[in-house]
Structure formats: structure tokens, C-alpha cells
Design a protein around this motif. Structure first.
Motif, PDB file in Angstrom:
ATOM      1  N   VAL A  97       0.950  -1.201  -0.013  1.00 31.28           N
ATOM      2  CA  VAL A  97       0.187   0.026  -0.094  1.00 31.28           C
ATOM      3  C   VAL A  97       0.954   1.335   0.078  1.00 31.28           C
ATOM      4  O   VAL A  97       0.670   2.155  -0.776  1.00 31.28           O
ATOM      5  CB  VAL A  97      -1.026  -0.183   1.172  1.00 31.28           C
ATOM      6  N   GLU A  98       1.809   1.316   0.858  1.00 34.10           N
ATOM      7  CA  GLU A  98       2.820   2.646   0.939  1.00 34.10           C
ATOM      8  C   GLU A  98       3.496   2.622  -0.327  1.00 34.10           C
ATOM      9  O   GLU A  98       3.967   3.454  -0.825  1.00 34.10           O
ATOM     10  CB  GLU A  98       4.033   2.195   2.097  1.00 34.10           C
ATOM     11  N   SER A  99       4.180   1.523  -0.857  1.00 37.97           N
ATOM     12  CA  SER A  99       4.527   1.298  -2.179  1.00 37.97           C
ATOM     13  C   SER A  99       3.850   2.116  -3.425  1.00 37.97           C
ATOM     14  O   SER A  99       4.199   3.071  -4.152  1.00 37.97           O
ATOM     15  CB  SER A  99       5.519   0.293  -2.569  1.00 37.97           C
ATOM     16  N   ARG A 100       2.677   1.692  -3.245  1.00 33.17           N
ATOM     17  CA  ARG A 100       1.617   2.198  -4.361  1.00 33.17           C
ATOM     18  C   ARG A 100       1.398   3.759  -4.291  1.00 33.17           C
ATOM     19  O   ARG A 100       1.484   4.513  -5.102  1.00 33.17           O
ATOM     20  CB  ARG A 100       0.366   1.449  -4.155  1.00 33.17           C
ATOM     21  N   ARG A 101       1.306   4.067  -2.771  1.00 35.15           N
ATOM     22  CA  ARG A 101       1.200   5.487  -2.548  1.00 35.15           C
ATOM     23  C   ARG A 101       2.371   6.271  -2.924  1.00 35.15           C
ATOM     24  O   ARG A 101       2.215   7.342  -3.632  1.00 35.15           O
ATOM     25  CB  ARG A 101       0.942   5.726  -0.988  1.00 35.15           C
ATOM     26  N   ASP A 104       2.390   6.617  -6.788  1.00 30.94           N
ATOM     27  CA  ASP A 104       1.297   7.394  -7.355  1.00 30.94           C
ATOM     28  C   ASP A 104       1.607   8.790  -7.160  1.00 30.94           C
ATOM     29  O   ASP A 104       1.518   9.600  -8.036  1.00 30.94           O
ATOM     30  CB  ASP A 104       0.115   7.152  -6.518  1.00 30.94           C
ATOM     31  N   GLU A 105       2.378   9.084  -5.964  1.00 28.65           N
ATOM     32  CA  GLU A 105       2.923  10.415  -5.699  1.00 28.65           C
ATOM     33  C   GLU A 105       3.967  10.924  -6.577  1.00 28.65           C
ATOM     34  O   GLU A 105       4.010  12.083  -7.117  1.00 28.65           O
ATOM     35  CB  GLU A 105       3.429  10.520  -3.986  1.00 28.65           C
TER      36      GLU A 105
END
Length: 153
Positions: A97-101, A104-105
Motif C-alpha cells: 500500500v505504501e509503495s503504491r502511494r 502514485d505521488e
């Protein structure tokens, strides 16, 4: 140290009255010495055997205790592994989840930077175009001035 074969094969030279007494006595002393050593060794070995039997019993008891401890430890280790897997799965999911965030950023930032680059390119083209026009108008002014000078002269 003498072997039984040495004793069996020992031959004594015959002397005037039979065997050489000194040789026989010397041989018997050596046999006696070796026998005494073997006797002491036998006693030591018996004592060692008894001590080792006692130690074997102690170690068998210890082995049983260790076996039981090992079973308990294996059960605890299995429980720890199960909990660790659960925690690892949870951490992995959180990391995804953190890597996707973060991705995305990063993509959003990349788009902002690309938009800024496009804007700067457009401004650069506009600036160059204006500079060309200014240079061209200045050149035309210079040409007019030269033309006037030529006419005046």
C-alpha cells in the motif's frame, strides 16, 4: 610390552646345567612387570566401565529431558513461525500500500514536472520568437539609418 606370542616363542639357551638362570629370571621379571601393568589396567578399566555406565544413565536421563524440551521448543517455534508469517503478510501488505502511494505521488510529481517543462519550453519559444522580432526590428532600424545616411551624404 610382551604379547602372548612373545611368551610362546621365547626360547632360552641351554647352559651347563640347563637354562641360563639370569635370562629366565630377567624374562620372568618382564612377564611379571607386564602382568602387573595389565592387572592394574584391568582394574582401571573396570572402574572406568562402572563410571561410564553411571554417566550413560545420567546422559540417557538428560537425553529424555532434552527430548521433551525439544518437543516443547519445536511447538513454540512452530507457533512463532505462524505468528511471524502472519506479521510478515501484514507488513508486506502495508508495504505494498505504501509503495503504491509513493509511486502514485511520484507519478503525480512527474506529471507536474513535465507540465512545468512544457510550460518552460513554450515560454522559451515565445522568448526566442520575441527576441527574433526585436532583433529583426533593430536590424531594420539600422538599415533605415544607414539608408538615410547614404542619402544625406
Amino acid at each position: 610390552m610382551l604379547t602372548p606370542l612373545d611368551i610362546q616363542n621365547q626360547e632360552f639357551r641351554k647352559a651347563f646345567r640347563g637354562y641360563n638362570e639370569a635370562e629366565v629370571d630377567e624374562f620372568l621379571e618382564q612377564v611379571l612387570h607386564d602382568y602387573e601393568e595389565l592387572y592394574r589396567t584391568n582394574i582401571d578399566l573396570r572402574e572406568t566401565t562402572e563410571r561410564l555406565k553411571s554417566q550413560i544413565q545420567y546422559f540417557q536421563n538428560l537425553e529424555n529431558t532434552l527430548h521433551n524440551t525439544l518437543v516443547v521448543a519445536q511447538e513454540a517455534a512452530e507457533e512463532v513461525k505462524v505468528n511471524a508469517r502472519k506479521e510478515a503478510d501484514l507488513l508486506r501488505k502495508e508495504a505494498e500500500v505504501e509503495s503504491r502511494r509513493i509511486v502514485d505521488e511520484a507519478n503525480a510529481q512527474l506529471q507536474r514536472i513535465q507540465a512545468e517543462c512544457d510550460e518552460l519550453r513554450a515560454q522559451g519559444q515565445l522568448f526566442r520568437s520575441r527576441m527574433r522580432m526585436l532583433a529583426q526590428s533593430q536590424l531594420e532600424l539600422l538599415e533605415e539609418k544607414e539608408l538615410r545616411r547614404e542619402i544625406v551624404e
